[in-house]
Scaffold this active site. Sequence first.
Site, PDB file in Angstrom:
ATOM      1  N   GLN A 178       3.266  -9.434  -3.800  1.00 61.87           N
ATOM      2  CA  GLN A 178       1.893  -9.887  -3.545  1.00 61.87           C
ATOM      3  C   GLN A 178       0.921  -9.365  -4.606  1.00 61.87           C
ATOM      4  O   GLN A 178      -0.129  -9.937  -4.824  1.00 61.87           O
ATOM      5  CB  GLN A 178       1.437  -9.423  -2.151  1.00 61.87           C
ATOM      6  CG  GLN A 178       2.302  -9.951  -1.025  1.00 61.87           C
ATOM      7  CD  GLN A 178       2.027 -11.409  -0.695  1.00 61.87           C
ATOM      8  OE1 GLN A 178       1.301 -11.706   0.225  1.00 61.87           O
ATOM      9  NE2 GLN A 178       2.610 -12.324  -1.446  1.00 61.87           N
ATOM     10  N   ALA A 184       8.673  -2.349   5.404  1.00 63.59           N
ATOM     11  CA  ALA A 184       9.290  -3.094   6.519  1.00 63.59           C
ATOM     12  C   ALA A 184      10.673  -2.559   6.886  1.00 63.59           C
ATOM     13  O   ALA A 184      10.995  -2.429   8.071  1.00 63.59           O
ATOM     14  CB  ALA A 184       9.369  -4.574   6.162  1.00 63.59           C
ATOM     15  N   LYS A 187      -1.004  -9.092   3.578  1.00 59.88           N
ATOM     16  CA  LYS A 187      -1.679  -8.212   2.616  1.00 59.88           C
ATOM     17  C   LYS A 187      -2.051  -9.026   1.388  1.00 59.88           C
ATOM     18  O   LYS A 187      -1.218  -9.317   0.528  1.00 59.88           O
ATOM     19  CB  LYS A 187      -0.798  -7.020   2.264  1.00 59.88           C
ATOM     20  CG  LYS A 187      -0.709  -6.032   3.433  1.00 59.88           C
ATOM     21  CD  LYS A 187       0.056  -4.780   3.130  1.00 59.88           C
ATOM     22  CE  LYS A 187       0.045  -3.851   4.349  1.00 59.88           C
ATOM     23  NZ  LYS A 187       0.914  -2.694   4.206  1.00 59.88           N
ATOM     24  N   GLY A 191       6.043 -16.741  10.610  1.00 56.51           N
ATOM     25  CA  GLY A 191       6.601 -16.096   9.422  1.00 56.51           C
ATOM     26  C   GLY A 191       7.798 -15.241   9.788  1.00 56.51           C
ATOM     27  O   GLY A 191       7.854 -14.685  10.905  1.00 56.51           O
ATOM     28  N   SER A 192       8.759 -15.160   8.895  1.00 50.37           N
ATOM     29  CA  SER A 192      10.017 -14.470   9.221  1.00 50.37           C
ATOM     30  C   SER A 192      10.661 -13.876   7.974  1.00 50.37           C
ATOM     31  O   SER A 192      11.878 -13.894   7.840  1.00 50.37           O
ATOM     32  CB  SER A 192      10.977 -15.453   9.872  1.00 50.37           C
ATOM     33  OG  SER A 192      11.084 -16.593   9.030  1.00 50.37           O
ATOM     34  N   GLY A 193       9.826 -13.384   7.072  1.00 48.98           N
ATOM     35  CA  GLY A 193      10.367 -12.679   5.901  1.00 48.98           C
ATOM     36  C   GLY A 193      10.706 -11.248   6.293  1.00 48.98           C
ATOM     37  O   GLY A 193      10.943 -10.926   7.469  1.00 48.98           O
ATOM     38  N   LYS A 233      -4.297  -2.390  -2.541  1.00 47.92           N
ATOM     39  CA  LYS A 233      -3.323  -1.335  -2.897  1.00 47.92           C
ATOM     40  C   LYS A 233      -2.128  -1.924  -3.644  1.00 47.92           C
ATOM     41  O   LYS A 233      -1.442  -1.220  -4.375  1.00 47.92           O
ATOM     42  CB  LYS A 233      -2.913  -0.514  -1.679  1.00 47.92           C
ATOM     43  CG  LYS A 233      -2.151  -1.259  -0.579  1.00 47.92           C
ATOM     44  CD  LYS A 233      -0.666  -1.412  -0.818  1.00 47.92           C
ATOM     45  CE  LYS A 233      -0.033  -2.386   0.163  1.00 47.92           C
ATOM     46  NZ  LYS A 233       1.362  -2.712  -0.131  1.00 47.92           N
TER      47      LYS A 233
HETATM   48  N1  LIG Z   1       7.837  -6.309   3.298  1.00 49.24           N
HETATM   49  C1  LIG Z   1       7.076  -5.253   3.551  1.00 49.24           C
HETATM   50  O1  LIG Z   1       7.506  -4.092   3.473  1.00 49.24           O
HETATM   51  C2  LIG Z   1       5.673  -5.470   4.002  1.00 49.24           C
HETATM   52  C3  LIG Z   1       4.998  -6.645   3.772  1.00 49.24           C
HETATM   53  N2  LIG Z   1       3.706  -6.799   4.180  1.00 49.24           N
HETATM   54  C4  LIG Z   1       2.973  -8.046   3.956  1.00 49.24           C
HETATM   55  O2  LIG Z   1       3.424  -9.019   4.886  1.00 49.24           O
HETATM   56  C5  LIG Z   1       3.276 -10.340   4.346  1.00 49.24           C
HETATM   57  C6  LIG Z   1       4.586 -11.089   4.525  1.00 49.24           C
HETATM   58  O3  LIG Z   1       5.575 -10.419   3.776  1.00 49.24           O
HETATM   59  P1  LIG Z   1       7.133 -10.501   4.100  1.00 49.24           P
HETATM   60  O4  LIG Z   1       7.377 -10.859   5.513  1.00 49.24           O
HETATM   61  O5  LIG Z   1       7.695  -9.221   3.608  1.00 49.24           O
HETATM   62  O6  LIG Z   1       7.604 -11.750   3.237  1.00 49.24           O
HETATM   63  P2  LIG Z   1       8.739 -11.769   2.113  1.00 49.24           P
HETATM   64  O7  LIG Z   1       8.281 -11.085   0.895  1.00 49.24           O
HETATM   65  O8  LIG Z   1      10.031 -11.353   2.711  1.00 49.24           O
HETATM   66  O9  LIG Z   1       8.746 -13.341   1.724  1.00 49.24           O
HETATM   67  C7  LIG Z   1       9.704 -14.220   2.058  1.00 49.24           C
HETATM   68  C8  LIG Z   1       9.216 -15.172   3.124  1.00 49.24           C
HETATM   69  O10 LIG Z   1       8.459 -16.244   2.549  1.00 49.24           O
HETATM   70  C9  LIG Z   1       8.921 -17.461   3.123  1.00 49.24           C
HETATM   71  N3  LIG Z   1       8.614 -18.602   2.284  1.00 49.24           N
HETATM   72  C10 LIG Z   1       9.137 -18.925   1.055  1.00 49.24           C
HETATM   73  N4  LIG Z   1       8.603 -20.098   0.634  1.00 49.24           N
HETATM   74  C11 LIG Z   1       7.733 -20.503   1.597  1.00 49.24           C
HETATM   75  C12 LIG Z   1       6.869 -21.620   1.728  1.00 49.24           C
HETATM   76  N5  LIG Z   1       6.774 -22.546   0.769  1.00 49.24           N
HETATM   77  N6  LIG Z   1       6.111 -21.720   2.835  1.00 49.24           N
HETATM   78  C13 LIG Z   1       6.171 -20.780   3.803  1.00 49.24           C
HETATM   79  N7  LIG Z   1       6.971 -19.693   3.738  1.00 49.24           N
HETATM   80  C14 LIG Z   1       7.746 -19.566   2.634  1.00 49.24           C
HETATM   81  C15 LIG Z   1      10.406 -17.226   3.258  1.00 49.24           C
HETATM   82  O11 LIG Z   1      10.987 -18.175   4.128  1.00 49.24           O
HETATM   83  C16 LIG Z   1      10.421 -15.826   3.825  1.00 49.24           C
HETATM   84  O12 LIG Z   1      10.221 -15.856   5.218  1.00 49.24           O
HETATM   85  C17 LIG Z   1       2.855 -10.135   2.876  1.00 49.24           C
HETATM   86  O13 LIG Z   1       1.481 -10.357   2.752  1.00 49.24           O
HETATM   87  C18 LIG Z   1       3.193  -8.682   2.600  1.00 49.24           C
HETATM   88  O14 LIG Z   1       2.347  -8.087   1.634  1.00 49.24           O
HETATM   89  C19 LIG Z   1       3.056  -5.810   4.863  1.00 49.24           C
HETATM   90  C20 LIG Z   1       3.673  -4.631   5.142  1.00 49.24           C
HETATM   91  C21 LIG Z   1       5.020  -4.356   4.725  1.00 49.24           C
HETATM   92  O1  LIG Z   2       2.767  -3.081   2.198  1.00 47.86           O
HETATM   93  C1  LIG Z   2       3.785  -2.433   2.073  1.00 47.86           C
HETATM   94  C2  LIG Z   2       3.963  -1.103   2.682  1.00 47.86           C
HETATM   95  O2  LIG Z   2       2.919  -0.769   3.537  1.00 47.86           O
HETATM   96  C3  LIG Z   2       4.901  -2.952   1.263  1.00 47.86           C
HETATM   97  O3  LIG Z   2       4.470  -3.136  -0.023  1.00 47.86           O
HETATM   98  P1  LIG Z   2       5.322  -4.023  -1.021  1.00 47.86           P
HETATM   99  O4  LIG Z   2       4.984  -5.465  -0.740  1.00 47.86           O
HETATM  100  O5  LIG Z   2       4.953  -3.570  -2.376  1.00 47.86           O
HETATM  101  O6  LIG Z   2       6.764  -3.729  -0.682  1.00 47.86           O
END
Ligand SMILES: NC(=O)C1=CN([C@@H]2O[C@H](COP(=O)(O)OP(=O)(O)OC[C@H]3O[C@@H](n4cnc5c(N)ncnc54)[C@H](O)[C@@H]3O)[C@@H](O)[C@H]2O)C=CC1
Ligand SMILES: O=C(CO)COP(=O)(O)O
Length: 413
Positions: free
Chosen positions: A367, A175, A142, A17-19, A272
């Site tokens: 999410q 993030a 999450k 994963g690389s979001g 949350k």
């Molecule tokens: N962003 C944040 O601040 C935080 C996020 N999280 C949790 O981390 C997890 C990942 O979140 P993020 O990295 O922020 O993702 P993100 O919200 O940036 O989502 C985009 C990602 O999804 C991918 N994507 C889109 N369509 C796809 C498909 N069909 N198959 C596979 N990948 C696909 C994209 O390429 C991209 O890497 C989530 O569960 C989030 O709740 C946890 C803590 C902080």
């Molecule tokens: O999990 C998060 C902070 O700890 C980020 O939450 P959001 O996906 O709502 O940005």
Amino acid sequence: MGSLGPYQRKHKVAVVGSGNWGTAIAKIVAENTAANSDVFQEKVEMWVFEEDVEIPKTSQHYDPAQTSPQKLTEVINRIHENVKYLPGIPLPANLHASPSLEETVKDSTILVFNLPHQFIIKTCEQLKGKILPYARGISCIKGVDVSEEGINLFSETIGKTLGIYCGALSGANIANEVAQEKWSETSVAYDAPTLDSKAPTPQRSPNASQTDLVQFEHKDTSGQFSRVKLQALPSEYPPVDHAVLKTLFHRHYFHVRVVNDVAGVSISGALKNIVALAAGWVDGMGWGDNAKAAVMRVGLMEMVRFGEKFFGATIDTRTFTEESAGVADLITSCSGGRNFRCAKLSVERNQPIGEVEKSELNGQKLQGTLTSAEVNKFLKKQGIEDQFPLFTAVNRILEGKMSVADIPSHIER
Ligand SMILES: NC(=O)C1=CN([C@@H]2O[C@H](COP(=O)(O)OP(=O)(O)OC[C@H]3O[C@@H](n4cnc5c(N)ncnc54)[C@H](O)[C@@H]3O)[C@@H](O)[C@H]2O)C=CC1
Ligand SMILES: O=C(CO)COP(=O)(O)O
């Protein structure tokens, strides 16, 4: 760093994963593998769901001569920046982006899963048979894997699908702040599988070999446990334990506490997000901080109630109040998280939250909206919606069956 000590092999780490968060965690992991090359191979592979991107004009890497879109993996590997999901943050040179899932996980002993939860099951299906059978996982996701039939933590779903043990990482971790190296804390939960011969007598298997490990896994809503056999990590590798995981994730700006409570850490991280939607709506109404605090109070109570009811035997409810993954994550998410911000904008603009998500997040995913619908479907099936008035209100508002103005009277019932 120092020698390998008694171990002949180093751990190879891959990030799936690389979001926004996926890239921020990959940065941390790559910094730590470089700093601890006695335990880890320095190079970290990161799987990218490939797409074409344009480097924005505001980026120092913008090249007016480059007129056509480029592959995201090629951009990351050339300029060491994820221009789409984590713009402006330099990434370590030992972090390599790959569009191939199979290549990413090849020979990796530690797999870090970090994807929006709606994509994890399909991704794991593609990984079946492609990973080392004794690999260990950490889920940074999450969300919970909820259906009408039952609930699983994503660490459990990943573990079951791939036949490995998987722990969890979750905390008050916006993030972008973590990527900018602003100090924060996180919780890593890992309840290491044990040698079968050390299992409690009633569960001990008479046929287990010395290399078999067992994990006692939450099974279903009845509170039963299933016994899962796992392949032991070869003794050439340092054991994947709390110390090794701390070495992998702890940075001077990212403080890690390692605990055993995988259920508590995962459940709070997932639920949350539902509460953050309500906090955003209430803020969007201009009701002030007292109103938001009321929503957070009820939300926290429902998070604990949910955890106790469905994970009662394994969960440690102190996690909700004492660890970063609990109340601290609730507070930060209800202050500046994406779920909060998009919910607030949806009230201010009188626009559906899905439209706000598309226009504001540039491909990042909320999410909370999906988790709310999934949790509600499950609660309805159990006939206990009324025990979770805030979760139920959030879902009804998302479905257009209730208005934000009704939240106070609904949660008082
Ligand atoms: N962003 C944040 O601040 C935080 C996020 N999280 C949790 O981390 C997890 C990942 O979140 P993020 O990295 O922020 O993702 P993100 O919200 O940036 O989502 C985009 C990602 O999804 C991918 N994507 C889109 N369509 C796809 C498909 N069909 N198959 C596979 N990948 C696909 C994209 O390429 C991209 O890497 C989530 O569960 C989030 O709740 C946890 C803590 C902080
Ligand atoms: O999990 C998060 C902070 O700890 C980020 O939450 P959001 O996906 O709502 O940005």
